[in-house]
Design an enzyme around this catalytic site. Structure first.
Site, PDB file in Angstrom:
ATOM      1  N   GLY A  11      95.796  16.354  18.096  1.00 34.82           N
ATOM      2  CA  GLY A  11      96.582  17.500  18.589  1.00 34.82           C
ATOM      3  C   GLY A  11      97.367  17.117  19.828  1.00 34.82           C
ATOM      4  O   GLY A  11      96.843  16.437  20.712  1.00 34.82           O
ATOM      5  N   ARG A  72      97.387  14.211  12.341  1.00 36.29           N
ATOM      6  CA  ARG A  72      95.967  14.009  12.055  1.00 36.29           C
ATOM      7  C   ARG A  72      96.010  13.120  10.812  1.00 36.29           C
ATOM      8  O   ARG A  72      96.623  13.495   9.814  1.00 36.29           O
ATOM      9  CB  ARG A  72      95.301  15.332  11.754  1.00 36.29           C
ATOM     10  CG  ARG A  72      95.560  16.361  12.882  1.00 36.29           C
ATOM     11  CD  ARG A  72      94.373  17.185  13.187  1.00 36.29           C
ATOM     12  NE  ARG A  72      94.648  18.198  14.193  1.00 36.29           N
ATOM     13  CZ  ARG A  72      94.283  18.107  15.469  1.00 36.29           C
ATOM     14  NH1 ARG A  72      93.644  17.042  15.904  1.00 36.29           N
ATOM     15  NH2 ARG A  72      94.533  19.079  16.316  1.00 36.29           N
ATOM     16  N   ASP A 103      88.859  13.542  21.605  1.00 37.74           N
ATOM     17  CA  ASP A 103      87.645  12.853  21.136  1.00 37.74           C
ATOM     18  C   ASP A 103      87.779  12.281  19.724  1.00 37.74           C
ATOM     19  O   ASP A 103      87.273  11.196  19.448  1.00 37.74           O
ATOM     20  CB  ASP A 103      86.414  13.772  21.262  1.00 37.74           C
ATOM     21  CG  ASP A 103      86.560  15.079  20.496  1.00 37.74           C
ATOM     22  OD1 ASP A 103      87.706  15.421  20.120  1.00 37.74           O
ATOM     23  OD2 ASP A 103      85.546  15.747  20.271  1.00 37.74           O
ATOM     24  N   THR A 126      93.988  16.421  25.847  1.00 36.69           N
ATOM     25  CA  THR A 126      93.734  17.495  24.890  1.00 36.69           C
ATOM     26  C   THR A 126      93.589  18.801  25.655  1.00 36.69           C
ATOM     27  O   THR A 126      92.982  18.816  26.736  1.00 36.69           O
ATOM     28  CB  THR A 126      92.458  17.261  24.053  1.00 36.69           C
ATOM     29  OG1 THR A 126      92.052  18.508  23.472  1.00 36.69           O
ATOM     30  CG2 THR A 126      91.290  16.713  24.854  1.00 36.69           C
ATOM     31  N   ASP A 128      91.683  21.046  24.873  1.00 37.21           N
ATOM     32  CA  ASP A 128      90.289  21.494  24.737  1.00 37.21           C
ATOM     33  C   ASP A 128      89.402  21.048  25.906  1.00 37.21           C
ATOM     34  O   ASP A 128      88.337  21.622  26.125  1.00 37.21           O
ATOM     35  CB  ASP A 128      89.677  20.966  23.432  1.00 37.21           C
ATOM     36  CG  ASP A 128      90.442  21.415  22.203  1.00 37.21           C
ATOM     37  OD1 ASP A 128      91.172  22.415  22.302  1.00 37.21           O
ATOM     38  OD2 ASP A 128      90.317  20.767  21.152  1.00 37.21           O
ATOM     39  N   ASP A 130      87.424  18.624  26.114  1.00 34.89           N
ATOM     40  CA  ASP A 130      86.063  18.380  25.608  1.00 34.89           C
ATOM     41  C   ASP A 130      85.701  16.897  25.514  1.00 34.89           C
ATOM     42  O   ASP A 130      84.905  16.510  24.667  1.00 34.89           O
ATOM     43  CB  ASP A 130      85.899  19.054  24.235  1.00 34.89           C
ATOM     44  CG  ASP A 130      86.935  18.586  23.228  1.00 34.89           C
ATOM     45  OD1 ASP A 130      87.865  17.858  23.615  1.00 34.89           O
ATOM     46  OD2 ASP A 130      86.825  18.955  22.050  1.00 34.89           O
ATOM     47  N   ARG A 172      88.749  24.539  19.870  1.00 32.88           N
ATOM     48  CA  ARG A 172      87.988  24.025  18.720  1.00 32.88           C
ATOM     49  C   ARG A 172      86.552  24.505  18.785  1.00 32.88           C
ATOM     50  O   ARG A 172      86.336  25.711  18.861  1.00 32.88           O
ATOM     51  CB  ARG A 172      88.057  22.492  18.661  1.00 32.88           C
ATOM     52  CG  ARG A 172      87.814  21.934  17.282  1.00 32.88           C
ATOM     53  CD  ARG A 172      87.907  20.436  17.276  1.00 32.88           C
ATOM     54  NE  ARG A 172      89.277  19.975  17.315  1.00 32.88           N
ATOM     55  CZ  ARG A 172      90.051  19.880  16.243  1.00 32.88           C
ATOM     56  NH1 ARG A 172      89.607  20.191  15.066  1.00 32.88           N
ATOM     57  NH2 ARG A 172      91.287  19.454  16.353  1.00 32.88           N
TER      58      ARG A 172
HETATM   59  O1  F6P Z   1      92.350  20.004  19.657  1.00 29.54           O
HETATM   60  C1  F6P Z   1      93.418  20.825  20.013  1.00 29.54           C
HETATM   61  C2  F6P Z   1      93.490  22.025  19.089  1.00 29.54           C
HETATM   62  O2  F6P Z   1      94.613  22.811  19.455  1.00 29.54           O
HETATM   63  C3  F6P Z   1      92.238  22.893  19.036  1.00 29.54           C
HETATM   64  O3  F6P Z   1      92.125  23.747  20.146  1.00 29.54           O
HETATM   65  C4  F6P Z   1      92.442  23.592  17.719  1.00 29.54           C
HETATM   66  O4  F6P Z   1      91.219  24.034  17.184  1.00 29.54           O
HETATM   67  C5  F6P Z   1      93.034  22.498  16.874  1.00 29.54           C
HETATM   68  O5  F6P Z   1      93.663  21.598  17.757  1.00 29.54           O
HETATM   69  C6  F6P Z   1      94.035  22.926  15.841  1.00 29.54           C
HETATM   70  O6  F6P Z   1      94.315  21.833  15.034  1.00 29.54           O
HETATM   71  P1  F6P Z   1      95.626  21.625  14.162  1.00 29.54           P
HETATM   72  O7  F6P Z   1      96.703  21.146  15.068  1.00 29.54           O
HETATM   73  O8  F6P Z   1      95.249  20.565  13.192  1.00 29.54           O
HETATM   74  O9  F6P Z   1      95.956  22.925  13.530  1.00 29.54           O
END
Ligand code: F6P
Length: 320
Positions: A11, A72, A103, A126, A128, A130, A172
């Site tokens: 992300g 991803r 992570d 990130t 998050d 985390d 997340r």
């Molecule tokens: O890790 C960052 C984040 O924005 C999280 O807070 C969220 O759950 C996730 O990515 C969303 O993922 P994606 O971009 O794959 O929809």
């Protein structure tokens, strides 16, 4: 001339561009050339990159997102993908790779480090927050401020209509974003995945607040707690109050990075390039007790970052 590669993965987070800029300029000042692999791990699998120069990274410090793009990448979760990435690094004679991400990206980086001689250093970025080994990640402060700006506006309409709002923030499976945002908007209740919540207690708090003249309220809920739509309905049915749900969503991932996110990006970049030029790899850089430090990549991947539950206790007292 030795080569440093840079990749942004997972992300995106505001401040990734500031990190790309700083890594490029610091690396060049030390005599490295820099390649920016595109679209996260995909760029390493497909050998797609752009040369990064001090000039080509001009004008990006204030931009959200990542000029290198990100994905991803399911292919990178397989042995085959990791092997291809290792081949790309060898083919381009990449001496050191800086992985800017969270992570998930670091777990990928750890796997890759087992298949390559290229030194790998992680730069935590990130929203998050985390990542174990750093008190703060690049982008976190920006996301907090984005959420706070929005929730302050939601508070206006909550007060006017005497409603309770559940505001769902990202994060997340973790509650770092929710706890900091909740405290700083003066939320009456903060819900995070790390602390099981009792619905009856929520109903009770709202009823008590109504009785003492507090007819509106903000509940900040981390997305990781589960179905907030259902919770909103249950509160409405049990606490005798009108409830609305507002999911802040992807706006939290974008926008111009705050000064703090840019500062962290620049300091982390400096440390990452320093480690590589000293021949150190398999590490992530981080902020600990006000110092820019580093820990082993393996330790970072294997350890869960603890949530500071004191923030929740303090928020509760402050919201009385
Ligand atoms: O890790 C960052 C984040 O924005 C999280 O807070 C969220 O759950 C996730 O990515 C969303 O993922 P994606 O971009 O794959 O929809």
């Amino acid at each position: 001339m030795r080569t440093i590669g840079v990749v942004t993965s997972g992300g995106d987070a505001p401040g990734m561009n500031a990190a790309i800029r700083a890594i490029t300029r610091i690396a060049h000042s030390k005599g490295f050339q820099v390649l920016g692999f595109e679209r996260g791990w995909e760029g390493l699998i497909r050998n797609t990159f752009v040369p990064l120069t001090p000039r080509s990274v001009g004008g990006i410090i204030q931009l959200g997102g990542t000029i290198l793009h990100t994905t991803r990448c399911p292919e990178f979760r397989k042995k085959e993908g990791i092997k291809k990435a290792a081949e790309t690094l060898a083919f381009n004679k990449v001496y050191g790779l800086v992985v800017i991400g969270g992570d998930g990206s670091f777990r990928g980086a750890l796997e890759l480090s087992r298949e390559t001689d290229t030194l790998i250093v992680g730069v935590p970025a990130t929203i998050d927050n985390d990542v174990y080994g750093t008190e703060e990640t690049i982008g976190f402060d920006t996301a907090v401020n984005t959420a706070v700006t929005e929730i302050d506006k939601i508070r206006d309409t909550a007060v006017s209509h005497e409603r309770v709002f559940i505001v769902e923030v990202m994060g997340r499976k973790r509650g770092f974003l929710a706890s900091t945002v909740g405290l700083t908007v003066g939320a009456e209740t903060i819900l995070v995945p790390e602390v099981p919540y009792n619905k009856e207690e929520i109903f009770q708090t709202i009823k008590e607040n109504t009785a003492k003249g507090k007819k509106s309220g903000i509940i900040v809920a981390a997305e990781g707690i589960g179905d907030t739509r259902k919770l909103a309905k249950e509160i409405e049915e049990n606490a005798n109050v009108e409830v609305r749900l507002s999911i802040l969503g992807y706006a939290q991932r974008g926008g111009s990075p705050t000064a703090r996110s840019r500062l962290l990006a620049s300091l982390f970049a400096e440390k990452a390039v320093e480690l590589l030029s000293e021949g150190q790899g398999s590490k992530i850089v981080g902020l600990q007790n006000g110092e820019i430090t580093s820990i082993e990549l393996k330790k970072c991947c294997e350890t869960e970052k603890p949530l500071n539950v004191n923030l929740l206790k303090l928020a509760k007292v402050l919201a009385t």
